[in-house]
Design a protein around this motif. Structure first.
Motif, PDB file in Angstrom:
ATOM      1  N   ILE B  54     -38.262  59.898  14.319  1.00 30.50           N
ATOM      2  CA  ILE B  54     -37.383  59.689  15.468  1.00 30.50           C
ATOM      3  C   ILE B  54     -36.169  60.598  15.307  1.00 30.50           C
ATOM      4  N   MET B  55     -35.919  61.419  16.325  1.00 33.64           N
ATOM      5  CA  MET B  55     -34.780  62.337  16.247  1.00 33.64           C
ATOM      6  C   MET B  55     -33.568  61.679  16.919  1.00 33.64           C
ATOM      7  N   VAL B  56     -32.456  61.662  16.187  1.00 37.01           N
ATOM      8  CA  VAL B  56     -31.227  61.077  16.724  1.00 37.01           C
ATOM      9  C   VAL B  56     -30.174  62.182  16.776  1.00 37.01           C
ATOM     10  N   GLU B  57     -29.689  62.462  17.986  1.00 36.71           N
ATOM     11  CA  GLU B  57     -28.772  63.593  18.174  1.00 36.71           C
ATOM     12  C   GLU B  57     -27.569  63.209  19.024  1.00 36.71           C
ATOM     13  N   GLY B  58     -26.470  63.921  18.789  1.00 34.74           N
ATOM     14  CA  GLY B  58     -25.293  63.734  19.628  1.00 34.74           C
ATOM     15  C   GLY B  58     -24.041  63.565  18.779  1.00 34.74           C
ATOM     16  N   THR B  59     -22.899  63.713  19.415  1.00 36.52           N
ATOM     17  CA  THR B  59     -21.641  63.632  18.663  1.00 36.52           C
ATOM     18  C   THR B  59     -21.410  62.213  18.124  1.00 36.52           C
ATOM     19  N   ALA B  60     -22.073  61.218  18.741  1.00 30.61           N
ATOM     20  CA  ALA B  60     -21.898  59.832  18.277  1.00 30.61           C
ATOM     21  C   ALA B  60     -23.054  59.394  17.372  1.00 30.61           C
ATOM     22  N   ALA B  61     -23.930  60.347  17.001  1.00 35.50           N
ATOM     23  CA  ALA B  61     -25.150  59.986  16.255  1.00 35.50           C
ATOM     24  C   ALA B  61     -24.831  59.270  14.946  1.00 35.50           C
ATOM     25  N   ARG B  62     -23.867  59.788  14.206  1.00 38.61           N
ATOM     26  CA  ARG B  62     -23.597  59.214  12.892  1.00 38.61           C
ATOM     27  C   ARG B  62     -23.062  57.781  13.006  1.00 38.61           C
ATOM     28  N   GLU B  63     -22.105  57.578  13.928  1.00 31.71           N
ATOM     29  CA  GLU B  63     -21.540  56.235  14.117  1.00 31.71           C
ATOM     30  C   GLU B  63     -22.623  55.261  14.580  1.00 31.71           C
ATOM     31  N   PHE B  64     -23.516  55.777  15.427  1.00 31.64           N
ATOM     32  CA  PHE B  64     -24.613  54.973  15.962  1.00 31.64           C
ATOM     33  C   PHE B  64     -25.540  54.505  14.824  1.00 31.64           C
ATOM     34  N   GLU B 121     -37.546  51.245  20.367  1.00 37.03           N
ATOM     35  CA  GLU B 121     -36.972  50.367  21.382  1.00 37.03           C
ATOM     36  C   GLU B 121     -35.651  49.771  20.904  1.00 37.03           C
ATOM     37  N   TRP B 122     -35.629  49.378  19.646  1.00 32.77           N
ATOM     38  CA  TRP B 122     -34.400  48.801  19.081  1.00 32.77           C
ATOM     39  C   TRP B 122     -33.268  49.827  19.110  1.00 32.77           C
ATOM     40  N   MET B 123     -33.580  51.023  18.685  1.00 28.85           N
ATOM     41  CA  MET B 123     -32.553  52.062  18.628  1.00 28.85           C
ATOM     42  C   MET B 123     -32.081  52.434  20.032  1.00 28.85           C
ATOM     43  N   GLN B 124     -33.040  52.579  20.934  1.00 26.96           N
ATOM     44  CA  GLN B 124     -32.664  52.975  22.292  1.00 26.96           C
ATOM     45  C   GLN B 124     -31.807  51.908  22.968  1.00 26.96           C
ATOM     46  N   SER B 125     -32.119  50.660  22.704  1.00 34.73           N
ATOM     47  CA  SER B 125     -31.369  49.589  23.372  1.00 34.73           C
ATOM     48  C   SER B 125     -29.961  49.435  22.783  1.00 34.73           C
ATOM     49  N   HIS B 126     -29.701  50.067  21.641  1.00 30.26           N
ATOM     50  CA  HIS B 126     -28.360  49.966  21.040  1.00 30.26           C
ATOM     51  C   HIS B 126     -27.557  51.257  21.133  1.00 30.26           C
ATOM     52  N   ARG B 127     -28.028  52.184  21.974  1.00 27.32           N
ATOM     53  CA  ARG B 127     -27.313  53.451  22.119  1.00 27.32           C
ATOM     54  C   ARG B 127     -25.913  53.215  22.662  1.00 27.32           C
ATOM     55  N   ASP B 128     -24.982  54.030  22.170  1.00 23.99           N
ATOM     56  CA  ASP B 128     -23.592  53.869  22.573  1.00 23.99           C
ATOM     57  C   ASP B 128     -22.927  55.237  22.433  1.00 23.99           C
ATOM     58  N   GLY B 129     -22.350  55.730  23.518  1.00 31.35           N
ATOM     59  CA  GLY B 129     -21.684  57.029  23.463  1.00 31.35           C
ATOM     60  C   GLY B 129     -22.674  58.177  23.533  1.00 31.35           C
ATOM     61  N   ASP B 130     -22.277  59.339  23.038  1.00 35.03           N
ATOM     62  CA  ASP B 130     -23.094  60.549  23.150  1.00 35.03           C
ATOM     63  C   ASP B 130     -24.171  60.566  22.076  1.00 35.03           C
ATOM     64  N   VAL B 131     -25.320  59.939  22.382  1.00 33.29           N
ATOM     65  CA  VAL B 131     -26.418  59.934  21.425  1.00 33.29           C
ATOM     66  C   VAL B 131     -27.756  59.831  22.157  1.00 33.29           C
ATOM     67  N   THR B 132     -28.699  60.653  21.735  1.00 37.18           N
ATOM     68  CA  THR B 132     -30.048  60.556  22.280  1.00 37.18           C
ATOM     69  C   THR B 132     -31.003  60.171  21.158  1.00 37.18           C
ATOM     70  N   VAL B 133     -32.015  59.380  21.508  1.00 38.34           N
ATOM     71  CA  VAL B 133     -33.017  58.903  20.546  1.00 38.34           C
ATOM     72  C   VAL B 133     -34.382  59.303  21.088  1.00 38.34           C
ATOM     73  N   THR B 134     -35.087  60.176  20.352  1.00 35.68           N
ATOM     74  CA  THR B 134     -36.354  60.701  20.859  1.00 35.68           C
ATOM     75  C   THR B 134     -37.473  60.501  19.844  1.00 35.68           C
ATOM     76  N   ASP B 135     -38.627  60.111  20.343  1.00 33.67           N
ATOM     77  CA  ASP B 135     -39.800  59.985  19.477  1.00 33.67           C
ATOM     78  C   ASP B 135     -40.367  61.376  19.210  1.00 33.67           C
ATOM     79  N   ALA B 136     -40.316  61.811  17.949  1.00 31.96           N
ATOM     80  CA  ALA B 136     -40.810  63.146  17.587  1.00 31.96           C
ATOM     81  C   ALA B 136     -42.092  63.053  16.760  1.00 31.96           C
ATOM     82  N   SER B 137     -42.695  61.860  16.724  1.00 29.71           N
ATOM     83  CA  SER B 137     -43.852  61.620  15.840  1.00 29.71           C
ATOM     84  C   SER B 137     -45.020  62.551  16.121  1.00 29.71           C
TER      85      SER B 137
END
Lengths: 127, 364
Positions: B54-64, B121-137
């Motif tokens: 799962i790729m997690v990207e964005g300026t808020a990725a780390r806090e997320f 689903e868990w990660m996507q439902s908890h997104r907050d701020g500038d962050v994208t969650v993508t399935d890269a499997s």
């Protein structure tokens, strides 16, 4: 897959060698191959009475445990204790390394077992 | 049933294929014992492409990510990896995951195959701020080259000095036999080794190159059967066994991956309470005293009362003992405590022993 002429075979992949009123019982090459590396054998006590189809011993591989059913009714008169220390013998030669010997109560039960040719066909259908 | 890009290769190698969490995977090739031994003494090559990415990207990725996991990502450096449980508010474990820091704003999260959808689903439902969650499997295939000869073998295929990749570090865009790969010094066997992420189209070629390079080092293809006995001896948790939605990381003994003082995160309150009050159940190692192989789900008793159950059990190919990991009432967790394990309706004696059962010193 090795099948030996002259032995009788069960649908649960045990072989039976009939010697007078004794049934020498082990598992087939097909059975040892599908089980994988055998690492444990749990043997019954000699003297135990079994009915045809009863679980009489347990053979375990790394991944799975398999009940060994006695294809005939009778009294267990001998168990192969060598397998307790060297369970891998079952993989090395499943037909040489028998598991239990049962004194046969009712020889007519042997008629329900398959001969080598029938068993070979049975395995092919199962695979 | 899903197949990895190497499915045909496994079939042509006569692997015994099994259903593993919806994937057709090789259980074994030559045999679990032989493959296990090869990894401990030489090396083995595993196809673990079923793992989720799962790729997690964005300026808020780390806090997320920090809010989702129990470990502390704040000091993680680029090209380093963090292992962490991810928990529900009640402290139960959603999954245990590996987080690869590609840069400040980009993380590759590697999750257990069967949990991929749930985690997404868990990660996507908890997104907050500038962050994208993508399935890269689908994009990634994954090989694990494990064992004391792993570095010798892989070094034949690349100019990058592999000894520079230390334990739990990685390097991206490494040229291996002409294929671009992400290489990390990680694994799930208790041995030194690498996990190699490549695009799905290239994995078959990479497999062949590694097999050829490994010939002089007795490299063997190894299946999930050996992977399980290897991780079991090293007492590495397997989700669904030592960890689950009902088992917290503290109960599983993963205290060093739970940083209660890092600030708020999901599950913190529950875990803080467990930590303060002491956990009521604890994961322990058991060694059989009587003859028998404990298996997942076997009850554990003391004085005829149920005190827990076996989470994983096996014959240990390296130690030649019958061992188990078990979740027991905490008062039975002390070393040398005698307990009974119920195997096929028989109570058989066992004793509590130290874990991991097997420890190898390797490059850190």
């Amino acid at each position: 897959m090795k099948v030996i002429e002259g032995l009788k075979y069960s649908k649960d992949h045990e072989w039976v060698k009939v010697d007078g009123n004794k049934a020498i019982i082990g598992i087939t090459d097909y059975a040892q191959d599908s089980l994988g590396d055998v690492v444990f054998v749990d043997l019954p006590e000699p003297g135990e009475v079994v009915n045809a189809g009863d679980a009489a011993a347990v053979v375990e591989s790394v991944k799975a445990a398999a009940d060994i059913y006695s294809p005939v009714s009778g009294t267990i008169i001998e168990v192969n204790t060598e397998l307790e220390g060297s369970p891998e013998l079952i993989n090395e030669d499943p037909y040489q390394n028998w598991i239990i010997v049962v004194e046969i109560n009712d020889a007519s039960e042997l008629d329900f077992l398959m001969d080598a040719e029938e068993y070979e066909r049975f395995c092919k259908e199962e695979a | 049933m899903k197949k990895t890009p190497l499915y045909n290769k496994h079939v042509s190698l006569n692997a015994k294929m099994i259903d593993f969490g919806g994937w057709m995977m090789p259980l074994q090739y030559s045999g679990i014992l032989q493959e296990h031994e090869a990894v401990r003494t030489e090396s083995g090559l595993f196809d673990v492409s079923h793992m989720g990415q799962i790729m997690v990207e964005g300026t808020a990725a780390r806090e997320f990510i920090q809010r989702l996991i129990t470990n502390d990502i704040s000091k993680l450096r680029d090209n380093s990896i963090l292992y962490s449980p991810m928990c529900y508010p009640d402290g139960g474990t959603i999954d245990d995951i590996m987080i690869y820091k590609l840069n400040m704003d980009k993380y590759l999260v590697v999750v257990n195959a069967a949990n991929t959808q749930k985690d997404l689903e868990w990660m996507q439902s908890h997104r907050d701020g500038d962050v994208t969650v993508t399935d890269a499997s689908e994009q990634y295939a994954l090989l694990a080259l494990q064992g004391p000869r792993a570095q010798d073998i892989l070094q034949k295929l690349t100019d990058i000095p592999l000894e520079q990749i230390r334990f739990f570090r990685f390097m991206d865009e490494v040229n291996i036999a002409g294929i671009s790969a992400l290489v990390s010094r990680t694994g799930y066997t208790g041995e030194d080794g690498f996990e190699i992420y490549v695009s799905s189209q290239n994995v078959s070629r990479l497999w062949d190159s590694i097999v050829e390079a490994g010939q002089e080092y007795n490299l063997v293809p190894a299946g999930l059967g050996a992977r399980d006995t290897l991780r079991f001896e090293a007492a590495l948790p397997l989700y669904g066994h030592e960890l689950s939605e009902e088992i917290s990381p503290l109960e599983a003994g993963l205290d060093r991956f739970v940083k209660l003082d890092k600030g708020d995160f999901i599950g913190r309150d529950a875990l803080l309470k467990q930590s303060r009050d002491g956990v009521s159940r604890k994961l322990v190692g058991l060694e059989m005293v009587d003859r028998g192989i404990p298996r997942h789900g076997c009850q554990v008793k003391a004085d005829d009362k149920i005190i827990g159950q076996v989470t994983s059990g096996s014959f240990s190919p390296t130690l030649k003992k019958n061992l188990a990991l078990a979740l027991l009432e905490s008062r039975f967790a002390e070393e040398d405590t005698r307990v009974d394990i119920v195997i096929r309706n028989k109570s058989l004696k066992a004793k509590v022993v130290k874990t991991p059962f097997y420890v190898k010193r390797y490059k850190k």
